[in-house]
Design an enzyme around this catalytic site. Structure first.
Site, PDB file in Angstrom:
ATOM      1  NE  ARG A  23      91.947   5.660 115.734  1.00 57.21           N
ATOM      2  CZ  ARG A  23      93.012   4.926 116.052  1.00 57.21           C
ATOM      3  NH1 ARG A  23      93.502   4.965 117.274  1.00 57.21           N
ATOM      4  NH2 ARG A  23      93.601   4.159 115.147  1.00 57.21           N
ATOM      5  CD  GLU A  71      95.420  11.416 117.514  1.00 58.10           C
ATOM      6  OE1 GLU A  71      94.747  11.213 118.539  1.00 58.10           O
ATOM      7  OE2 GLU A  71      96.276  10.631 117.078  1.00 58.10           O
ATOM      8  CG  HIS A  87      97.904   8.146 118.876  1.00 55.74           C
ATOM      9  ND1 HIS A  87      96.918   8.439 117.986  1.00 55.74           N
ATOM     10  CD2 HIS A  87      97.923   6.796 118.954  1.00 55.74           C
ATOM     11  CE1 HIS A  87      96.366   7.319 117.536  1.00 55.74           C
ATOM     12  NE2 HIS A  87      96.971   6.307 118.117  1.00 55.74           N
ATOM     13  N   GLY A  96     100.032   4.684 122.345  1.00 58.58           N
ATOM     14  CA  GLY A  96      99.529   3.327 122.582  1.00 58.58           C
ATOM     15  C   GLY A  96     100.452   2.222 122.092  1.00 58.58           C
TER      16      GLY A  96
HETATM   17  C1  GLV Z   1      96.819   3.150 116.785  1.00 51.30           C
HETATM   18  O1  GLV Z   1      96.186   4.056 117.170  1.00 51.30           O
HETATM   19  C2  GLV Z   1      96.306   2.049 116.055  1.00 51.30           C
HETATM   20  O2  GLV Z   1      95.126   2.024 115.692  1.00 51.30           O
HETATM   21  O3  GLV Z   1      97.097   1.139 115.782  1.00 51.30           O
END
Ligand code: GLV
Length: 317
Positions: free
Chosen positions: A236, A265, A283, A285
């Site tokens: 984060r 963001e 972002h 991920g």
């Molecule tokens: C993505 O950032 C999540 O927390 O799943």
């Protein structure tokens, strides 16, 4: 059928399933609902399937209709929801752990590599077609056999460690508590940040955003890192004090930074954009199809369990 407000668009596979199980109010246009819209649209709903972009703070939670009994968040992080206020109102909150561990750990490695091997400058040079191979063109830092510090050794941190071992990296970590040796696989525990950072030639941030982790990388703690450290943040944005980081990147204290997440963001501190030693992603991920379907399924499983009067597997409050 229970009525569920879905605050963003779901992949087709998840959409099909939720429509079989619930009277789902979908957001096919993927509009970013304001808190007022979430409050109004969930007026007669039994639950909400929310996303990381849906800010459900105390004020919003307190204005939700009494009919809303569960918020199933489509993310492992739940910093977008005030879980204490939800609890006070008797609203259950769930997240989607496990299913996004591998994809997020992959992105941490991508950030470490992209930053340390100067992928941003490399892409620019390749596009301009004016580069000439030379023995010192865009020299980066090699991860092999270096020490990797992992901040937050939960599932994702451990999956990063597993990948980094493939590079011959030696793993050091800080976590709220020391892991058992079967989970450590030889990683060295540091009970405090200072001692972890001193060893971290490379640092991967994989901890949740909590009041304890906000600005954990700041003017003082960045100094503990070895000169020329490489840092990657797939957790984060709040964990990094951007002004302190930018200063350290300009001075060379930090060789390079890889970021997938940002304070506020999609906005980014403009000063970052003036720097070449930065590798950025928006972002991503958990952004693979298999993972996103898994996240949708997990959120739907949690809703299903809840309405079958079972404790949802991923209840967080
Ligand atoms: C993505 O950032 C999540 O927390 O799943």
């Amino acid at each position: 059928m229970k009525k569920i407000l879905v605050t963003r668009n779901l992949l087709e596979e998840n959409e099909k399933r939720i429509l079989q199980l619930f009277d789902a109010n979908l957001n096919k246009e993927d509009k970013l609902y304001s808190p007022e819209e979430v409050i109004a649209l969930s007026e007669n709903c039994d639950g909400i399937l929310s996303f990381t972009t849906s800010v459900l703070n105390r004020e919003t939670i307190n204005k939700l209709s009494d009919s809303v009994k569960i918020i199933a968040n489509y993310a492992v992080g739940f910093g977008n929801i005030d879980i204490a206020s939800a609890k006070k109102r008797g609203i259950v909150v769930t997240n989607t752990p496990e299913v996004l561990t591998d994809s997020t750990a992959d992105i941490s490695i991508l950030l470490l590599l992209g930053a340390s091997r100067r992928a941003y400058e490399g892409r620019k040079a390749a596009e301009l077609q004016n580069w000439v191979w030379s023995s010192n063109l865009l020299l980066g830092k090699q991860m092999s056999n270096q020490k990797l510090g992992i901040l937050g050794m939960g599932r994702i941190g451990r999956a990063v460690a597993q990948r980094a071992r493939g590079f011959g990296m030696k793993i050091h970590y800080h976590n709220r508590s020391k892991l058992t040796s079967d989970l450590e696989h030889g990683a060295i525990y540091h009970p405090d940040i200072k001692s972890l950072f001193r060893q971290s030639e490379f640092l991967s941030i994989n901890c949740p955003a909590t009041p304890d982790t906000i600005n954990l990388l700041n003017e003082e703690t960045i100094k503990y890192l070895p000169d020329g450290a490489v840092v990657a943040n797939a957790a984060r944005g709040d964990v990094i004090d951007d002004n302190a980081m930018i200063k350290a990147m300009k001075s060379g204290k930090i060789f390079a930074l890889g970021l997938d997440v940002y304070n506020g963001e999609p906005k980014i501190n403009e000063e970052y954009l003036k720097l070449n030693n930065l590798f950025l992603l928006p972002h991503l991920g958990s952004a693979t199809k298999v993972t996103r379907i898994g996240m949708g399924d997990r959120a739907i499983d949690n809703l299903q369990d809840f309405f079958l009067n079972k404790r949802p597997k991923d209840q967080v409050n």
